[in-house]
Design an enzyme around this catalytic site. Structure first.
Site, PDB file in Angstrom:
ATOM      1  CB  THR A  58      19.676  40.686  32.359  1.00 21.16           C
ATOM      2  OG1 THR A  58      20.843  40.641  33.159  1.00 21.16           O
ATOM      3  CG2 THR A  58      18.790  39.486  32.669  1.00 21.16           C
ATOM      4  CE  LYS A  62      22.666  43.624  30.646  1.00 24.39           C
ATOM      5  NZ  LYS A  62      23.332  44.331  31.734  1.00 24.39           N
ATOM      6  CG  ASN A 145      37.208  39.300  30.299  1.00 24.52           C
ATOM      7  OD1 ASN A 145      36.456  39.227  31.275  1.00 24.52           O
ATOM      8  ND2 ASN A 145      36.874  38.807  29.120  1.00 24.52           N
TER       9      ASN A 145
HETATM   10  P1  ATR Z   1      26.808  40.571  31.526  1.00 18.99           P
HETATM   11  O1  ATR Z   1      25.849  40.788  30.413  1.00 18.99           O
HETATM   12  O2  ATR Z   1      26.116  40.486  32.874  1.00 18.99           O
HETATM   13  O3  ATR Z   1      27.946  41.543  31.541  1.00 18.99           O
HETATM   14  P2  ATR Z   1      28.434  38.557  30.267  1.00 18.99           P
HETATM   15  O4  ATR Z   1      28.359  39.377  29.036  1.00 18.99           O
HETATM   16  O5  ATR Z   1      28.263  37.101  30.085  1.00 18.99           O
HETATM   17  O6  ATR Z   1      27.386  39.090  31.337  1.00 18.99           O
HETATM   18  O7  ATR Z   1      29.826  38.802  30.996  1.00 18.99           O
HETATM   19  C1  ATR Z   1      30.222  38.067  32.095  1.00 18.99           C
HETATM   20  C2  ATR Z   1      31.650  38.484  32.495  1.00 18.99           C
HETATM   21  O8  ATR Z   1      32.000  37.729  33.665  1.00 18.99           O
HETATM   22  C3  ATR Z   1      32.691  38.151  31.438  1.00 18.99           C
HETATM   23  O9  ATR Z   1      33.707  39.124  31.496  1.00 18.99           O
HETATM   24  C4  ATR Z   1      33.225  36.800  31.920  1.00 18.99           C
HETATM   25  O10 ATR Z   1      34.556  36.508  31.505  1.00 18.99           O
HETATM   26  P3  ATR Z   1      34.834  35.777  30.067  1.00 18.99           P
HETATM   27  O11 ATR Z   1      34.760  36.865  29.045  1.00 18.99           O
HETATM   28  O12 ATR Z   1      36.191  35.209  30.219  1.00 18.99           O
HETATM   29  O13 ATR Z   1      33.766  34.734  29.907  1.00 18.99           O
HETATM   30  C5  ATR Z   1      33.220  37.022  33.412  1.00 18.99           C
HETATM   31  N1  ATR Z   1      33.215  35.769  34.175  1.00 18.99           N
HETATM   32  C6  ATR Z   1      32.185  34.918  34.352  1.00 18.99           C
HETATM   33  N2  ATR Z   1      32.557  33.878  35.141  1.00 18.99           N
HETATM   34  C7  ATR Z   1      33.858  34.092  35.484  1.00 18.99           C
HETATM   35  C8  ATR Z   1      34.821  33.403  36.289  1.00 18.99           C
HETATM   36  N3  ATR Z   1      34.500  32.269  36.923  1.00 18.99           N
HETATM   37  N4  ATR Z   1      36.057  33.925  36.412  1.00 18.99           N
HETATM   38  C9  ATR Z   1      36.382  35.093  35.801  1.00 18.99           C
HETATM   39  N5  ATR Z   1      35.527  35.796  35.007  1.00 18.99           N
HETATM   40  C10 ATR Z   1      34.278  35.315  34.862  1.00 18.99           C
END
Ligand code: ATR
Length: 237
Positions: A58, A62, A145
């Site tokens: 996780t 991933k 995003n």
């Molecule tokens: P997972 O494996 O659970 O999908 P991840 O690959 O780290 O986790 O993805 C997290 C997602 O949440 C990403 O799209 C991230 O946006 P960024 O690509 O800009 O990092 C998004 N995300 C996390 N915190 C955020 C926030 N405070 N506001 C908007 N998007 C957020």
């Protein structure tokens, strides 16, 4: 005894051990399933090859895990993300079971023929499996995003623009980690009246994103269905 686990950066809220321990009991399998909070993937890989039969992956590993695999299933390769690894001798084989997990919503919650377009907030590991399901089902989608440059195709919007156009979408999915802290990725709840909402988070059970939808009388689902279905498929692998 078979030994399994889940790797991630922070796993205090993870329900995976509980789910898999129930599978062991129901299916009469002698197994253990532990949480492995790690910061370094290469060190864990050595441990896994010697000690585990398989593990789930996780946040935030991933996609990083791809570099350590000896084989990858065609579906996981197409998606570009792996959430399930089988240890086969000294070989690691990667799979994506998030795909089936998310597809479950289309069997039990959303009728794909009633959806003309979907909006996916987030472009991380889980989002890629979700997008792949939408593609396989021929559902048009747009990805919003925070870091727009990460999204390698044209059907994308900033979070602000997606909020401004939210009423254009029949299905709105939150696959960002925003929600755990009682915040919502949707600041403008002017949804169309038939919209359905899915949040892949499940802690809290209804995030602010889903609570706002419930208050408007919309159909909502949290991430538990996806979590349980991906876990069952991982158990079979
Ligand atoms: P997972 O494996 O659970 O999908 P991840 O690959 O780290 O986790 O993805 C997290 C997602 O949440 C990403 O799209 C991230 O946006 P960024 O690509 O800009 O990092 C998004 N995300 C996390 N915190 C955020 C926030 N405070 N506001 C908007 N998007 C957020």
């Amino acid at each position: 005894m078979k030994k399994f686990g889940v790797i991630g950066k922070t796993l205090s809220h993870s329900l995976s051990p509980q789910i898999h321990e129930n599978f062991f009991e129901f299916y009469n399998v002698s197994g253990e399933y532990k949480k492995y909070e790690i910061s370094d993937l290469s060190e864990f890989i050595l441990f896994a090859k010697q000690n585990l039969d398989g593990f789930n992956v996780t946040f935030p590993f991933k996609e990083q895990i791809l570099d350590y695999l000896d084989e990858i299933s065609p579906l996981a390769k197409e998606i570009g993300s792996v959430n399930c690894v089988k240890v086969d001798g000294d070989k690691l084989i990667g799979y994506n079971t998030d795909f089936e997990g998310f597809k479950y919503y289309f069997d039990h919650f959303v009728n794909k023929d009633s959806i003309s377009n979907a909006l996916v907030f987030g472009y991380g590991g889980a989002s890629k499996a979700i997008i792949s399901v939408l593609k396989h089902l021929n559902v048009d989608f747009v990805v919003a995003n925070r870091t727009l440059e990460k999204v390698p195709f044209d059907n994308k919007l900033s979070i602000e623009d997606a909020n401004a156009q939210i009423n254009h979408f029949d299905l709105v999915i939150n696959s960002t980690s925003v929600g755990y802290n009682f915040d919502s990725i949707v600041s403008n709840c002017a949804y169309n009246e038939n919209a359905k909402l899915i949040d892949i988070n499940y802690e809290p059970y209804f995030t602010k994103f889903l609570k706002d939808g419930i208050n408007l009388g919309l159909g909502v689902k949290n991430g538990l269905d996806m979590l349980i279905v991906q876990a069952l498929q991982s158990f079979y692998i």
